[in-house]
Design an enzyme around this catalytic site. Structure first.
Site, PDB file in Angstrom:
ATOM      1  N   LYS A  99       0.908  -1.203  -0.043  1.00 46.17           N
ATOM      2  CA  LYS A  99      -0.105   0.014   0.099  1.00 46.17           C
ATOM      3  C   LYS A  99       0.944   1.305   0.108  1.00 46.17           C
ATOM      4  O   LYS A  99       0.493   2.299  -0.696  1.00 46.17           O
ATOM      5  CB  LYS A  99      -0.906   0.128   1.273  1.00 46.17           C
ATOM      6  N   ARG A 100       1.915   1.213   0.590  1.00 45.42           N
ATOM      7  CA  ARG A 100       2.857   2.404   0.617  1.00 45.42           C
ATOM      8  C   ARG A 100       3.594   2.539  -0.536  1.00 45.42           C
ATOM      9  O   ARG A 100       3.851   3.796  -0.895  1.00 45.42           O
ATOM     10  CB  ARG A 100       4.062   2.201   1.696  1.00 45.42           C
TER      11      ARG A 100
END
Length: 474
Positions: A246-247
């Protein structure tokens, strides 16, 4: 539906246990482009056999994400769960033909088998004990699973359109379960039956499915069905080479649209270049992509996600886009910032200011930030840098400017520039000494499109009232 390999038919087959993530969107894009390139069909199948984890919200998000990306599918959506009887029918046909068999192993026996195989370093975990046993030996009251008879020696080969020739020793392949004891089909069975019945000629998917392909190929062969062309594309990694998280950007497509402000055509172009290339071309229109796309252009190495490249592409497509269409796209973002829908006047100002605004913006969010002053109601907010420009001397200067502007006959760019330049000369000032506080008063910012263009778009009354707000302020 029978298979017709003379015409390319591809499919995108997501599981609705989560939203349409960026990797899935690229897989859908590659399938869509391959079908379009060959004048074939792109089909959509929702693999919703995991009833506990599949949700309607996820299905809706997948359909919405594909529609936003303009990856329109042909025909009706196929829901895998509705084909369960057909899948079971195929398993029983294989059983009848002697190519599959009933297995009555208990969970305890299977656990013991797996532990023994691992201890001995074997990858085949099931020992095939029911493969050739007489059905009369079946224990009473035990519902069997149906297993496919896989080849036990030699090797299986797949000539993959991306990965090339790939082999696996057959001794590594278990006799896979086709039908569970409760009569429900497994994923492996369902996928193969659906691909055959839908006439799929090319299976394009992530290379994490490569091991599945060997098992699925055996099932195609056991049924005497033509095998589709397999094309396993590398996964997307983060900028650091690690698995996409997700980052890095492993988010749902809706986040790229709603939370980050990307255009669908920019995201399509970017995803196309993640793992596929056509010379040194970076900006590739959809029409060009359809003309050029083939599986030979897909690389074997994982692609690295790079937001800077996506931003650059998005900025290009923003500059290319129609001004009124852009104003419509930023209107919801402006409405969120201003606490309500835009008035017709505000929407008109934003559209008229768009030619200059879009030159510097990389996302719709930046564009909305830059356009906010056109849509804002008085008194407009002033940022810190603009506030520093509004010194007491500057406010006095604005007050002296008002009568000159109020009597200006031609409220257009040329007339406004002439009037302000004349005022600067009369005050023995450089133009910037007047233009900067004027910009701060009119836009609330120290940066904006050309100030005379801004004044022309805001109009006489709005411009004069905004100047008054600051000239008469503390």
């Amino acid at each position: 539906m029978s298979s017709d390999t003379s015409r390319v038919v591809t499919r995108f087959a997501p599981s609705p246990t989560g939203f349409l993530h960026i990797g899935g969107a690229r897989t859908a894009l590659f399938n869509w482009l391959l079908a379009k390139h060959h004048g074939g069909s792109f089909l959509l199948r929702i693999e919703d056999t995991d009833r506990k984890r599949s949700t309607q919200d996820a299905i809706d998000a997948i359909l919405d994400g594909l529609s936003w990306l303009e990856l329109n599918w042909d025909g009706d959506v196929v829901y895998q769960s509705r084909q369960a009887d057909r899948h079971a029918e195929v398993a029983h046909a294989l059983l009848k033909a002697g190519k599959a068999y009933n297995c009555y192993c208990s969970p305890e026996e299977l656990k013991e088998m797996r532990e023994k195989a691992r201890t001995e370093g074997r990858t085949r975990l099931y020992d095939g004990r029911w493969r050739d046993r007489d059905p009369s030996e079946a224990p009473e009251g035990v519902a069997p699973v149906i297993r496919l008879k896989m080849p036990q020696d030699g090797e299986s080969v797949i000539v993959d359109a991306v990965q090339g020739r790939v082999t696996v020793a057959n001794e590594q392949l278990d006799d896979m379960i086709l039908l569970r004891a409760d009569g429900t089909p497994t994923y492996m069975l369902s996928v193969v039956v659906d691909d055959h019945d839908m006439g799929i000629t090319h299976v394009v998917r992530g290379d994490d499915h490569l091991t599945n392909a060997f098992r699925q190929a055996q099932l195609f062969e056991s049924m005497g069905w033509p095998q589709p062309v397999f094309a396993h594309i590398p996964l997307i990694h983060g900028p650091d080479g690690a698995k996409l998280s997700k980052r890095h950007g492993a988010l749902g497509v809706e986040a790229y649209r709603d939370e980050m402000g990307y255009l669908p055509e920019a995201l399509r172009n970017y995803l196309l270049r993640l793992g596929w290339s056509h010379g040194d071309d970076e900006v590739i229109s959809t029409e060009q992509a359809i003309e050029w796309f083939d599986l030979g252009g897909v690389g074997r190495s994982p692609a690295r996600f790079d937001f800077a490249k996506l931003d650059s592409l998005n900025g290009h497509y923003i500059r290319e886009k129609d001004n009124r269409a852009l104003a419509d796209l930023v209107a919801p973002h402006l409405g969120q910032r201003l606490g309500g829908p835009l008035s017709d006047v505000a929407r008109r100002r934003v559209a008229e200011g768009m030619p200059a605004l879009k030159e510097r913006a990389k996302t719709l969010l930046e564009l909305a930030d830059n356009a906010l002053f056109f849509a804002a109601e008085r008194p407009i907010a002033v940022n810190d840098k603009a506030a520093k420009l509004l010194t007491p001397e500057a406010r006095t200067l604005l007050a002296r400017m008002l009568p000159e502007l109020e009597t200006l006959q031609d409220w257009d760019i040329a007339g406004l520039e002439g009037k302000v330049r004349a005022l600067a000369e009369s005050e023995d000032l450089k133009l910037g000494k007047i233009a900067q506080p004027l910009r701060a008063a009119l836009t609330g910012s120290n940066a904006s499109p050309g100030i005379f263009e801004v004044m022309a778009i805001l109009g006489r009354d709005e411009s004069i009232n905004r100047i008054k707000d600051q000239a008469e302020g503390p």
